[in-house]
Design an enzyme around this catalytic site. Structure first.
Site, PDB file in Angstrom:
ATOM      1  N   HIS A  82       0.595  -1.302  -0.107  1.00 33.89           N
ATOM      2  CA  HIS A  82      -0.027   0.011  -0.100  1.00 33.89           C
ATOM      3  C   HIS A  82       0.973   1.155  -0.053  1.00 33.89           C
ATOM      4  O   HIS A  82       1.694   1.379   0.786  1.00 33.89           O
ATOM      5  CB  HIS A  82      -0.801   0.004   1.198  1.00 33.89           C
ATOM      6  CG  HIS A  82      -1.658   1.298   1.468  1.00 33.89           C
ATOM      7  ND1 HIS A  82      -2.819   1.414   0.537  1.00 33.89           N
ATOM      8  CD2 HIS A  82      -1.602   2.469   1.962  1.00 33.89           C
ATOM      9  CE1 HIS A  82      -3.434   2.579   0.846  1.00 33.89           C
ATOM     10  NE2 HIS A  82      -2.458   3.346   1.592  1.00 33.89           N
ATOM     11  N   ARG A 168     -14.320  13.312   8.474  1.00 35.40           N
ATOM     12  CA  ARG A 168     -13.139  13.870   8.774  1.00 35.40           C
ATOM     13  C   ARG A 168     -12.757  14.775   7.569  1.00 35.40           C
ATOM     14  O   ARG A 168     -12.280  15.977   7.900  1.00 35.40           O
ATOM     15  CB  ARG A 168     -11.777  12.860   8.658  1.00 35.40           C
ATOM     16  CG  ARG A 168     -11.723  12.022   9.916  1.00 35.40           C
ATOM     17  CD  ARG A 168     -10.825  10.470   9.623  1.00 35.40           C
ATOM     18  NE  ARG A 168      -9.526  10.900   9.504  1.00 35.40           N
ATOM     19  CZ  ARG A 168      -8.510  10.104   8.675  1.00 35.40           C
ATOM     20  NH1 ARG A 168      -9.085   8.935   8.193  1.00 35.40           N
ATOM     21  NH2 ARG A 168      -7.439  10.637   8.392  1.00 35.40           N
ATOM     22  N   SER A 183      -7.567   4.035   9.250  1.00 28.20           N
ATOM     23  CA  SER A 183      -8.374   4.009   7.867  1.00 28.20           C
ATOM     24  C   SER A 183      -7.623   3.436   6.985  1.00 28.20           C
ATOM     25  O   SER A 183      -8.091   2.173   6.265  1.00 28.20           O
ATOM     26  CB  SER A 183      -8.329   5.456   7.407  1.00 28.20           C
ATOM     27  OG  SER A 183      -8.830   5.667   6.292  1.00 28.20           O
ATOM     28  N   LYS A 187      -8.657  -0.991   6.171  1.00 30.24           N
ATOM     29  CA  LYS A 187      -9.088  -1.550   4.672  1.00 30.24           C
ATOM     30  C   LYS A 187      -8.080  -2.751   4.309  1.00 30.24           C
ATOM     31  O   LYS A 187      -8.471  -3.702   3.439  1.00 30.24           O
ATOM     32  CB  LYS A 187      -8.844  -0.408   3.786  1.00 30.24           C
ATOM     33  CG  LYS A 187     -10.298   0.550   3.946  1.00 30.24           C
ATOM     34  CD  LYS A 187     -10.370   1.843   3.055  1.00 30.24           C
ATOM     35  CE  LYS A 187      -9.175   2.703   3.378  1.00 30.24           C
ATOM     36  NZ  LYS A 187      -9.106   3.999   2.799  1.00 30.24           N
TER      37      LYS A 187
END
Lengths: 434, 434
Positions: A82, A168, A183, A187
């Site tokens: 990621h 947010r 967050s 995921k």
């Protein structure tokens, strides 16, 4: 338990228990806690922070607010990568096939472009026919049969994150490390992975502009990943200038293909191989990093990685012929060069400006409803450290019409900084954090 | 200007400009800023604070969100008193008539009971026929003709405060000094006053439990009042035990009448006279505080203050005969004594417990919809510092039925603390802040 007591505790700088965090997230997701209470809690978290145990509890509460894939019936270690978001960053399209070719299973759930940064889904959709909306069964089959498959986030993955992220965004609580970590990690963990490689960008084109902030984020991500039992490592990598030379959806697919053929630009090639090597190492397919690097390089040199890409594109409905002939990708009707206003050394190329210029060309979204033009983008002809003569082209803008060009041009032109002093290319990988 | 920039600035500990505060309050009151953004801002203000200039700007923005009375056509200086809320605190009913008798104009906009503390409106409504819902013209006439008139807050006074207060209540942002100051001062300044005396309570039955917190609140209130051009002074007064001996709506009216007759308990008499003297001094009707005190005492001794009360009750539709015969006030059908479980000195009488006991008897509201029973309450027979024998009555509970008594009793009984050590009565007035 009552949300007011939780608000009071965090407001006063206290440490929330796992049960309190779970309560707040569950009830908010169910709609029992209104937005105005959650936004007050987010602001209190922003200002007073969260320790590692709170961040871990928040991540798990958000993760379990929705479906969590279980890929344990698919043989082999599942490892994903990621990135915190950059400009010209098409490494997912390269390292996914490399790692899969080496035997890693890569279940990738990707996002759309956000602000000035591009999104992997938007890039792959530049391939005619490519579908990112696979069923879970299709996704599992892709992982099992090809080793690399890529889908968009569904509404059933971490719904708490989607709801909280929207809040947010409108309450000035986006850039909080515990909230970012929860967050991202909620995921990623929903993908059913065994391990995770993080590419934390740093510099002008990154979310975190300073090395110190990037380091804080990388450490928090790594410690949360490891705390929930997924081996996690992070590389902090440069994002002051765009990665590679092509920015824009179809252009980035083209550059990914070139890189898988061994013909990519140095920085993109080096970073993709390094991240793939980390995935290979985490998957237990090499004894050490030098061995993992050799395995990664071999997947490119042997053509096996390119073959994975060909199969993956076909599996997801795309035209596999683009892999051999990127000329089949959509191309913009017009091109114009940005010329050097003076001679000298390229000191900097502002990645954020380049990213925004591509958005204005139509390659990204200014509002959620905008349609993306896959063909437009910018080709960087010079990168930081190179020498230019006055009037020489710095970049080539691929555009669809004069109105689009007009909006993008000032940003594209202002991105280049040319000065008399020799400038070295910036370091590509700053740190490795595990 | 955008609310997100304002949120960001306060979140990062910055100082908001007058324009930014005005923008946030105006747009929120108009419904253009949603609750979830205001609650995030309130939390940021709670944690990061506001300096004097921000608190002043917030007060003025909230003040000007609604109607501001202009009483300048009524001759004489308009001075009010505001208390931060206590138990047994009926000083408004006493000092209003005293100050008015001395020539001060007292335009008082009062509130209802809140939590364990009573409300002046609820108390006066115990008088048969008394109306607190006067028109503005009636209110002005009462001030001009009698010198003292009292109404409830209308929806046109500081609507921003009403909306923000409701949000603070559900987001754990109530006890923030700048927010308390702006809430109190915006409503008081809307009365069209020239000067203000504040009674900031301290101790167990007060909102602020410690002297240090009460002092911080008093200083912030005084400095905000003076900054907006209204001469403001504050007394910090004791609220660990209830003020006076009677708690409950009709009972407190009765004790106010007794005090105006010169027959009230020492603490209530002393505090009412001192606050009235401060009002007389602020109105410019005395050269110094000792002279103002003499004037105040003279209004009681001469019967002029009692006559003002008689006229004011009649003007507001109440039965003026109660002033001469408090027996006409509603009375509870049942009475029972709380007896001393052991001999000793009364060490403390927990004002919060006594206040809550009266709420449970039906003298206050547990929900906004509750109807108040004006007759019920508690008469304190012993106060802190007095000596009791075992089995002697400490207090007398006036109640309407056994179910109500059952709920109130444990609180009433637990409020008294009796020990072997001699205990002096606590000081009544701790500090004067101007």
């Amino acid at each position: 338990m009552h949300i007011l007591d939780i608000l009071l505790k965090k407001r006063n700088g206290g440490t929330l228990s796992r049960e309190e965090i779970q309560f707040a997230i569950d009830r908010y997701t169910a709609g029992d806690i209104p937005d105005y209470q959650m936004s007050a809690l987010l602001m209190a978290v922003f200002i007073n922070g969260m320790d590692d145990s709170e961040t871990g509890a928040l991540t798990e509460a958000m993760l379990h607010s929705g479906d969590v894939l279980d890929l344990s019936d698919i043989p082999g270690r599942k490892v994903d990568k990621h990135s915190t978001g950059g400009v010209g960053d098409k490494t997912s399209l390269i390292l996914g096939p490399i790692a899969a070719a080496a035997g890693v299973r890569v279940p990738m759930i990707s996002g759309r472009g956000l602000g000035h940064t591009g999104g992997t889904l938007d890039k792959l959709e530049a391939i005619p026919g490519f579908r990112v909306g696979l069923t879970e069964a299709e996704f599992r089959r892709g992982i099992a049969e090809i080793g690399f498959c890529l889908v968009g986030q569904t509404s059933r993955i971490a719904p708490a994150d989607r709801k909280i992220y929207a809040l947010r965004d409108v309450t000035a609580t986006v850039d909080s490390i515990p909230l970012i970590v929860a967050s991202i990690m909620s995921k990623k963990l929903a993908e059913g992975i065994d391990a995770l490689v993080l590419d934390v960008k740093t510099g002008r084109g990154a979310f975190m502009k300073t090395l110190a902030d990037s380091r804080r984020l990388a450490r928090a991500l790594v410690s949360t990943g490891n705390a929930v039992g997924k081996k996690t490592i992070a590389l902090i990598t440069e994002m002051s200038q765009p990665l590679g030379t092509l920015v824009g959806n179809a252009l980035e697919v083209e550059e990914a293909i070139l890189t898988l053929r061994g013909e990519g630009p140095d920085d993109l090639t080096a970073l993709s191989l390094e991240l793939a090597a980390e995935m290979i190492l985490l998957a237990g397919l090499a004894d050490d990093l030098p061995a993992a690097r050799r395995i990664a390089r071999d997947q490119v040199e042997s053509g096996r990685a390119l073959e994975i890409m060909r199969r993956q594109v076909a599996f997801q409905g795309g035209d596999p012929a683009v892999v051999d002939d990127p000329g089949r990708l959509p191309a913009a009707p017009h091109r114009v060069s940005v010329k050097a206003p003076r001679a000298g050394h390229v000191q900097a190329i502002d990645a954020e400006k380049i990213g925004l210029a591509v958005v204005h060309l139509g390659g990204g979204r200014l509002t959620k409803e905008d349609l993306i033009d896959p063909a437009v983008g910018i080709r960087l002809i010079r990168k930081v450290g190179e020498v230019v003569a006055v009037g020489e082209p710095l970049a080539e803008v691929h555009y669809s019409g004069p109105d689009r060009l007009e909006r993008a041009w000032p940003l594209g032109a202002a991105a280049f900084q040319i000065g008399p002093e020799p400038a070295g290319p910036p370091p590509l990988i700053h740190e490795r954090i595990e």
